[in-house]
Design a protein around this motif. Structure first.
Motif, PDB file in Angstrom:
ATOM      1  N   LEU A 324      24.785  54.968  -5.446  1.00 17.10           N
ATOM      2  CA  LEU A 324      26.152  55.467  -5.348  1.00 17.10           C
ATOM      3  C   LEU A 324      26.845  54.882  -4.116  1.00 17.10           C
ATOM      4  O   LEU A 324      28.037  54.543  -4.157  1.00 17.10           O
ATOM      5  N   ALA A 325      26.094  54.734  -3.025  1.00 15.47           N
ATOM      6  CA  ALA A 325      26.657  54.119  -1.824  1.00 15.47           C
ATOM      7  C   ALA A 325      27.094  52.686  -2.111  1.00 15.47           C
ATOM      8  O   ALA A 325      28.164  52.244  -1.669  1.00 15.47           O
ATOM      9  N   SER A 326      26.277  51.966  -2.836  1.00 18.29           N
ATOM     10  CA  SER A 326      26.604  50.590  -3.195  1.00 18.29           C
ATOM     11  C   SER A 326      27.881  50.535  -4.029  1.00 18.29           C
ATOM     12  O   SER A 326      28.755  49.683  -3.813  1.00 18.29           O
ATOM     13  N   THR A 327      27.991  51.471  -4.961  1.00 20.66           N
ATOM     14  CA  THR A 327      29.188  51.531  -5.811  1.00 20.66           C
ATOM     15  C   THR A 327      30.428  51.836  -4.984  1.00 20.66           C
ATOM     16  O   THR A 327      31.491  51.225  -5.167  1.00 20.66           O
ATOM     17  N   LYS A 328      30.303  52.778  -4.070  1.00 23.25           N
ATOM     18  CA  LYS A 328      31.447  53.183  -3.247  1.00 23.25           C
ATOM     19  C   LYS A 328      31.872  52.074  -2.284  1.00 23.25           C
ATOM     20  O   LYS A 328      33.058  51.873  -2.023  1.00 23.25           O
ATOM     21  N   LEU A 329      30.897  51.336  -1.769  1.00 23.48           N
ATOM     22  CA  LEU A 329      31.243  50.219  -0.889  1.00 23.48           C
ATOM     23  C   LEU A 329      31.969  49.118  -1.665  1.00 23.48           C
ATOM     24  O   LEU A 329      32.936  48.522  -1.166  1.00 23.48           O
ATOM     25  N   ALA A 330      31.505  48.845  -2.871  1.00 24.54           N
ATOM     26  CA  ALA A 330      32.173  47.843  -3.700  1.00 24.54           C
ATOM     27  C   ALA A 330      33.597  48.288  -4.022  1.00 24.54           C
ATOM     28  O   ALA A 330      34.534  47.472  -4.027  1.00 24.54           O
ATOM     29  N   GLN A 331      33.753  49.576  -4.267  1.00 25.10           N
ATOM     30  CA  GLN A 331      35.078  50.132  -4.539  1.00 25.10           C
ATOM     31  C   GLN A 331      35.975  49.998  -3.302  1.00 25.10           C
ATOM     32  O   GLN A 331      37.154  49.630  -3.408  1.00 25.10           O
ATOM     33  N   ALA A 332      35.404  50.277  -2.128  1.00 31.01           N
ATOM     34  CA  ALA A 332      36.161  50.150  -0.881  1.00 31.01           C
ATOM     35  C   ALA A 332      36.584  48.703  -0.657  1.00 31.01           C
ATOM     36  O   ALA A 332      37.692  48.433  -0.179  1.00 31.01           O
ATOM     37  N   HIS A 333      35.697  47.772  -1.013  1.00 36.95           N
ATOM     38  CA  HIS A 333      36.009  46.345  -0.831  1.00 36.95           C
ATOM     39  C   HIS A 333      37.171  45.921  -1.721  1.00 36.95           C
ATOM     40  O   HIS A 333      38.034  45.129  -1.299  1.00 36.95           O
ATOM     41  N   LYS A 334      37.228  46.431  -2.928  1.00 33.65           N
ATOM     42  CA  LYS A 334      38.342  46.099  -3.821  1.00 33.65           C
ATOM     43  C   LYS A 334      39.661  46.622  -3.257  1.00 33.65           C
ATOM     44  O   LYS A 334      40.703  45.985  -3.380  1.00 33.65           O
ATOM     45  N   LEU A 335      39.594  47.800  -2.641  1.00 36.00           N
ATOM     46  CA  LEU A 335      40.806  48.412  -2.092  1.00 36.00           C
ATOM     47  C   LEU A 335      41.230  47.767  -0.778  1.00 36.00           C
ATOM     48  O   LEU A 335      42.409  47.724  -0.436  1.00 36.00           O
ATOM     49  N   SER A 336      40.236  47.280  -0.015  1.00 37.53           N
ATOM     50  CA  SER A 336      40.523  46.679   1.285  1.00 37.53           C
ATOM     51  C   SER A 336      39.654  45.430   1.462  1.00 37.53           C
ATOM     52  O   SER A 336      38.665  45.446   2.201  1.00 37.53           O
ATOM     53  N   PRO A 337      40.004  44.348   0.794  1.00 38.49           N
ATOM     54  CA  PRO A 337      39.144  43.148   0.775  1.00 38.49           C
ATOM     55  C   PRO A 337      38.981  42.450   2.116  1.00 38.49           C
ATOM     56  O   PRO A 337      38.071  41.631   2.273  1.00 38.49           O
ATOM     57  N   ASP A 338      39.834  42.757   3.082  1.00 41.60           N
ATOM     58  CA  ASP A 338      39.746  42.091   4.385  1.00 41.60           C
ATOM     59  C   ASP A 338      38.967  42.896   5.420  1.00 41.60           C
ATOM     60  O   ASP A 338      38.833  42.446   6.567  1.00 41.60           O
ATOM     61  N   ASP A 339      38.475  44.045   5.054  1.00 41.72           N
ATOM     62  CA  ASP A 339      37.722  44.886   5.993  1.00 41.72           C
ATOM     63  C   ASP A 339      36.365  44.243   6.281  1.00 41.72           C
ATOM     64  O   ASP A 339      35.494  44.171   5.417  1.00 41.72           O
ATOM     65  N   LEU A 340      36.180  43.791   7.515  1.00 41.93           N
ATOM     66  CA  LEU A 340      34.960  43.066   7.880  1.00 41.93           C
ATOM     67  C   LEU A 340      33.733  43.967   7.863  1.00 41.93           C
ATOM     68  O   LEU A 340      32.629  43.515   7.543  1.00 41.93           O
ATOM     69  N   GLU A 341      33.905  45.235   8.232  1.00 38.29           N
ATOM     70  CA  GLU A 341      32.774  46.155   8.238  1.00 38.29           C
ATOM     71  C   GLU A 341      32.237  46.354   6.829  1.00 38.29           C
ATOM     72  O   GLU A 341      31.024  46.373   6.601  1.00 38.29           O
ATOM     73  N   ILE A 342      33.141  46.506   5.869  1.00 44.84           N
ATOM     74  CA  ILE A 342      32.719  46.668   4.473  1.00 44.84           C
ATOM     75  C   ILE A 342      32.008  45.419   3.988  1.00 44.84           C
ATOM     76  O   ILE A 342      30.955  45.486   3.333  1.00 44.84           O
ATOM     77  N   LYS A 343      32.557  44.258   4.315  1.00 44.94           N
ATOM     78  CA  LYS A 343      31.926  42.995   3.906  1.00 44.94           C
ATOM     79  C   LYS A 343      30.515  42.877   4.467  1.00 44.94           C
ATOM     80  O   LYS A 343      29.573  42.475   3.767  1.00 44.94           O
ATOM     81  N   SER A 344      30.361  43.239   5.741  1.00 47.20           N
ATOM     82  CA  SER A 344      29.058  43.141   6.388  1.00 47.20           C
ATOM     83  C   SER A 344      28.043  44.073   5.737  1.00 47.20           C
ATOM     84  O   SER A 344      26.894  43.682   5.493  1.00 47.20           O
ATOM     85  N   GLN A 345      28.469  45.296   5.430  1.00 43.96           N
ATOM     86  CA  GLN A 345      27.543  46.252   4.817  1.00 43.96           C
ATOM     87  C   GLN A 345      27.166  45.834   3.405  1.00 43.96           C
ATOM     88  O   GLN A 345      26.021  46.014   2.987  1.00 43.96           O
ATOM     89  N   LEU A 346      28.118  45.293   2.663  1.00 44.07           N
ATOM     90  CA  LEU A 346      27.798  44.810   1.322  1.00 44.07           C
ATOM     91  C   LEU A 346      26.801  43.650   1.393  1.00 44.07           C
ATOM     92  O   LEU A 346      25.870  43.573   0.585  1.00 44.07           O
ATOM     93  N   ALA A 347      26.991  42.767   2.368  1.00 48.59           N
ATOM     94  CA  ALA A 347      26.062  41.647   2.531  1.00 48.59           C
ATOM     95  C   ALA A 347      24.667  42.150   2.886  1.00 48.59           C
ATOM     96  O   ALA A 347      23.662  41.635   2.381  1.00 48.59           O
ATOM     97  N   ASP A 348      24.600  43.170   3.753  1.00 46.49           N
ATOM     98  CA  ASP A 348      23.304  43.747   4.123  1.00 46.49           C
ATOM     99  C   ASP A 348      22.598  44.346   2.916  1.00 46.49           C
ATOM    100  O   ASP A 348      21.361  44.392   2.869  1.00 46.49           O
ATOM    101  N   MET A 349      23.391  44.840   1.948  1.00 49.76           N
ATOM    102  CA  MET A 349      22.814  45.459   0.752  1.00 49.76           C
ATOM    103  C   MET A 349      22.564  44.427  -0.338  1.00 49.76           C
ATOM    104  O   MET A 349      22.129  44.767  -1.427  1.00 49.76           O
ATOM    105  N   GLY A 350      22.844  43.150  -0.016  1.00 47.64           N
ATOM    106  CA  GLY A 350      22.568  42.092  -0.983  1.00 47.64           C
ATOM    107  C   GLY A 350      23.578  41.947  -2.095  1.00 47.64           C
ATOM    108  O   GLY A 350      23.288  41.354  -3.131  1.00 47.64           O
ATOM    109  N   GLN A 351      24.783  42.499  -1.875  1.00 46.72           N
ATOM    110  CA  GLN A 351      25.803  42.405  -2.903  1.00 46.72           C
ATOM    111  C   GLN A 351      26.677  41.178  -2.680  1.00 46.72           C
ATOM    112  O   GLN A 351      27.106  40.902  -1.552  1.00 46.72           O
ATOM    113  N   ALA A 352      26.960  40.478  -3.745  1.00 45.15           N
ATOM    114  CA  ALA A 352      27.849  39.328  -3.654  1.00 45.15           C
ATOM    115  C   ALA A 352      29.285  39.806  -3.567  1.00 45.15           C
ATOM    116  O   ALA A 352      29.685  40.783  -4.223  1.00 45.15           O
ATOM    117  N   LEU A 353      30.080  39.129  -2.730  1.00 41.66           N
ATOM    118  CA  LEU A 353      31.486  39.483  -2.580  1.00 41.66           C
ATOM    119  C   LEU A 353      32.332  38.738  -3.599  1.00 41.66           C
ATOM    120  O   LEU A 353      32.182  37.542  -3.782  1.00 41.66           O
TER     121      LEU A 353
END
Length: 354
Positions: A324-353
């Motif tokens: 669920l955290a992974s889903t919510k982070l991906a959702q946050a990235h769609k809403l705020s694609p320039d947020d560096l913190e979100i990008k970093s956390q998604l990368a740590d979780m192995g999710q492609a941007l």
């Protein structure tokens, strides 16, 4: 206290050590201003004590020059003189909190007790001031908490930061209870300005304690449990106060999210039972879940879920929280694609941007 614009006065408060005779200190691109002693100019010195305090607080917010901040506070306090007012008392306390000069906090408390407080609002403000002074005193006493002898210990199995008890913990708990009670009284006043000022000021004060001292996880847990209580008082105030509609809540929400996350991380460090962590976070998690189109809410929801992952003993619950955290982070990235913190956390979780 509302901060007034201080123009470029604090920036130009330091004189230059090595200026040529024709040096122009009105030059915004000057490379040598600011390396000498603090010297407030006549324009600044002509301001009232209240304005000088506002200038000091603005300088703090902008992570400005410590010596300039202290000079502004000292000049303001000198101007207050024998003035017996709550404004003077708060100036003393804020100076004490910033410079960690406990004597000024003690003066603030004594001054507040001398005031003729007739309204519930004034009494709540006095109680809040006294509680903050007590918490400051406790944190200063605890700032050098590490036992030097422990560094020579051969026992690597003990996490000192987690296991070390807080000396005189009940004193801190009582002071924080008074802090929360004062906030509850302010929220009952249904008046925007005093409550918002106290809310932002107290949470900023708690964050400053975290940044200034080598506090143990246990200390952070206790301090920010009070912060979470204040956050929940704010949520109740927003729901019931007619003044709440006039408040810009972005700053309030941001610091609320930060405080909640600090508490959750400290709880995980202190091995607090997952059920207890869930119960404490339930009100804010429910709110975050109801804001699917808000990037900041989705991000915090994900961060809290990741903390809970580390608390769960049940592997299935931990995995569900992670997904669920992974889903919510991906959702946050769609809403705020320039947020560096979100990008970093998604990368740590192995999710492609995307």
């Amino acid at each position: 206290m509302k901060h007034t614009q201080s123009s470029s006065a604090p920036k130009r408060a330091r004189t230059s050590k090595d200026c040529s005779a024709g040096h122009n200190c009105t030059d915004d691109n000057c490379s040598c201003c600011g390396d000498g002693p603090v010297q407030l100019d006549d324009q600044v010195l002509s301001q009232s004590a209240a304005v000088l305090v506002s200038m000091a607080l603005e300088e703090i917010e902008n992570t400005g020059d410590r010596a300039v901040v202290i000079k502004l506070f000292e000049t303001a306090i000198e101007k207050y003189g024998d003035d017996k007012s709550m404004e003077h008392a708060w100036a003393l306390l804020r100076f004490s909190e910033y410079a960690e000069y406990m004597e000024y906090a003690e003066k603030a408390v004594l001054l507040a007790k001398e005031l003729n407080t007739v309204s519930d609002l004034e009494r709540a403000q006095c109680e809040l001031l006294e509680a903050r002074a007590q918490v400051l005193s406790f944190c200063l006493e605890q700032s050098n908490w590490r036992d030097p002898a422990a560094d020579d210990s051969d026992n690597d199995d003990v996490d000192e930061d987690v296991s070390r008890p807080i000396a005189g913990e009940q004193k801190l708990v009582d002071s924080l209870a008074q802090l929360v009670a004062a906030h509850n009284k302010l929220s009952a006043e249904r008046s925007a300005a005093p409550f918002v000022e106290a809310y932002l000021g107290t949470l900023a004060f708690l964050f400053a304690r975290r940044e200034a001292h080598a506090l143990t996880s246990r200390m952070l847990l206790v301090l920010f449990d009070a912060a979470v209580s204040i956050v929940y008082a704010h949520e109740g105030w927003l729901a019931t106060s007619s003044s709440a509609s006039n408040v810009n809540g972005d700053d309030m929400r941001k610091i609320a999210h930060q405080a909640t996350l600090v508490w959750a991380m400290a709880a995980a460090e202190c091995l607090v039972n997952a059920d207890a962590v869930e119960a404490r976070l339930e009100p804010i998690v429910e709110y975050l879940a109801s804001q699917p189109n808000d990037a900041e809410c989705c991000k915090l929801y994900a961060q809290l879920l990741l903390v809970l992952c580390g608390c769960y003993e049940d592997e299935e619950k931990a995995m569900n929280a992670y997904e669920l955290a992974s889903t919510k982070l991906a959702q946050a990235h769609k809403l705020s694609p320039d947020d560096l913190e979100i990008k970093s956390q998604l990368a740590d979780m192995g999710q492609a941007l995307n």
